[in-house]
Design a protein around this motif. Structure first.
Motif, PDB file in Angstrom:
ATOM      1  N   UNK A   9     -26.618  51.799 -69.547  1.00 58.29           N
ATOM      2  CA  UNK A   9     -26.787  50.320 -70.339  1.00 58.29           C
ATOM      3  C   UNK A   9     -28.197  49.930 -69.787  1.00 58.29           C
ATOM      4  N   UNK A  10     -28.737  49.023 -70.664  1.00 61.39           N
ATOM      5  CA  UNK A  10     -30.131  48.735 -70.514  1.00 61.39           C
ATOM      6  C   UNK A  10     -30.087  47.955 -68.931  1.00 61.39           C
ATOM      7  N   UNK A  11     -31.106  48.223 -68.285  1.00 60.27           N
ATOM      8  CA  UNK A  11     -31.145  47.845 -67.035  1.00 60.27           C
ATOM      9  C   UNK A  11     -31.258  46.217 -66.969  1.00 60.27           C
ATOM     10  N   UNK A  12     -30.753  45.553 -65.968  1.00 57.80           N
ATOM     11  CA  UNK A  12     -30.871  44.208 -66.035  1.00 57.80           C
ATOM     12  C   UNK A  12     -29.789  43.467 -64.796  1.00 57.80           C
ATOM     13  N   UNK A  13     -29.224  42.587 -65.511  1.00 57.26           N
ATOM     14  CA  UNK A  13     -28.330  41.853 -64.393  1.00 57.26           C
ATOM     15  C   UNK A  13     -27.030  42.849 -64.235  1.00 57.26           C
ATOM     16  N   UNK A  14     -26.539  42.834 -62.971  1.00 60.02           N
ATOM     17  CA  UNK A  14     -25.225  43.385 -62.753  1.00 60.02           C
ATOM     18  C   UNK A  14     -24.174  42.964 -63.436  1.00 60.02           C
ATOM     19  N   UNK A  15     -24.000  41.541 -63.946  1.00 58.98           N
ATOM     20  CA  UNK A  15     -22.983  41.159 -64.585  1.00 58.98           C
ATOM     21  C   UNK A  15     -22.921  41.630 -66.195  1.00 58.98           C
ATOM     22  N   UNK A  41     -23.439  54.524 -60.951  1.00 55.83           N
ATOM     23  CA  UNK A  41     -24.408  55.669 -60.663  1.00 55.83           C
ATOM     24  C   UNK A  41     -25.666  54.855 -60.285  1.00 55.83           C
ATOM     25  N   UNK A  42     -25.774  53.642 -60.655  1.00 51.02           N
ATOM     26  CA  UNK A  42     -26.847  52.764 -60.320  1.00 51.02           C
ATOM     27  C   UNK A  42     -27.960  53.060 -61.380  1.00 51.02           C
ATOM     28  N   UNK A  43     -29.161  52.364 -61.435  1.00 48.96           N
ATOM     29  CA  UNK A  43     -30.462  52.656 -62.243  1.00 48.96           C
ATOM     30  C   UNK A  43     -31.326  53.886 -61.917  1.00 48.96           C
ATOM     31  N   UNK A  44     -31.612  54.495 -62.867  1.00 54.04           N
ATOM     32  CA  UNK A  44     -32.154  55.683 -62.292  1.00 54.04           C
ATOM     33  C   UNK A  44     -33.037  55.854 -64.102  1.00 54.04           C
ATOM     34  N   UNK A  45     -33.893  56.871 -63.953  1.00 53.99           N
ATOM     35  CA  UNK A  45     -34.638  57.082 -65.153  1.00 53.99           C
ATOM     36  C   UNK A  45     -33.850  57.858 -66.311  1.00 53.99           C
ATOM     37  N   UNK A  46     -34.259  57.608 -67.264  1.00 52.48           N
ATOM     38  CA  UNK A  46     -33.756  58.072 -68.551  1.00 52.48           C
ATOM     39  C   UNK A  46     -34.302  59.705 -68.724  1.00 52.48           C
ATOM     40  N   UNK A  60     -32.547  53.312 -67.030  1.00 54.24           N
ATOM     41  CA  UNK A  60     -31.060  52.851 -67.554  1.00 54.24           C
ATOM     42  C   UNK A  60     -29.964  52.777 -66.360  1.00 54.24           C
ATOM     43  N   UNK A  61     -28.974  51.996 -66.543  1.00 52.97           N
ATOM     44  CA  UNK A  61     -28.011  51.750 -65.511  1.00 52.97           C
ATOM     45  C   UNK A  61     -26.690  52.682 -65.969  1.00 52.97           C
ATOM     46  N   UNK A  62     -26.651  53.594 -65.382  1.00 51.26           N
ATOM     47  CA  UNK A  62     -25.542  54.561 -65.674  1.00 51.26           C
ATOM     48  C   UNK A  62     -24.270  54.412 -64.973  1.00 51.26           C
ATOM     49  N   UNK A  63     -23.143  54.787 -65.711  1.00 56.33           N
ATOM     50  CA  UNK A  63     -21.660  54.540 -65.125  1.00 56.33           C
ATOM     51  C   UNK A  63     -20.957  55.721 -65.736  1.00 56.33           C
ATOM     52  N   UNK A  64     -19.978  56.076 -64.967  1.00 58.66           N
ATOM     53  CA  UNK A  64     -18.865  57.221 -65.536  1.00 58.66           C
ATOM     54  C   UNK A  64     -17.478  56.548 -65.519  1.00 58.66           C
TER      55      UNK A  64
END
Length: 114
Positions: A9-15, A41-46, A60-64
């Motif tokens: 997801x594009x990094x930005x607010x946690x909401x 997975x928190x924000x990391x480089x694409x 990007x903010x990653x999640x699984x």
């Protein structure tokens, strides 16, 4: 069938990230599916720059998310994520063929990360 969704997801607010996860989760649950687990997975480089909606993103903010559902629900999830402007990249992978013996030992946590 058991699926694994890996999304950036594009990094930005946690909401915003929580809203995307909630949207996907509610679609799975409302169509009779089950959420096995969600890993942030928190924000990391694409891996490479992504150009989306007239902006270039390097982070990007990653999640699984692992979930059980039928193929039509998985298609709805993919279509929804495809039109969401907050999404940068996502991939849905089938982890089992639907037999209980194949997927019963798979947990919600992903052991191959960290």
């Amino acid at each position: 069938m058991l699926y694994e969704l890996l999304a950036a997801v594009r990094p930005g607010s946690l909401m915003e990230i929580k809203e995307v996860i909630k949207t996907v989760g509610m679609q799975v649950i409302s169509n009779g599916g089950v959420i096995r687990g969600i890993n942030n997975w928190d924000t990391t480089f694409l891996p490479k720059k992504v150009r989306k909606h007239q902006a270039t993103h390097t982070m990007g903010h990653y999640f699984l998310m692992r979930f059980d559902c039928d193929p039509s629900t998985q298609k709805i999830v993919r279509e929804t994520l495809g039109v969401d402007p907050r999404m940068l990249k996502f991939s849905v992978v089938k982890m089992g063929n639907g037999k209980l013996d194949d997927i019963s030992r798979v947990s919600g946590n992903c052991g191959w990360f960290r």
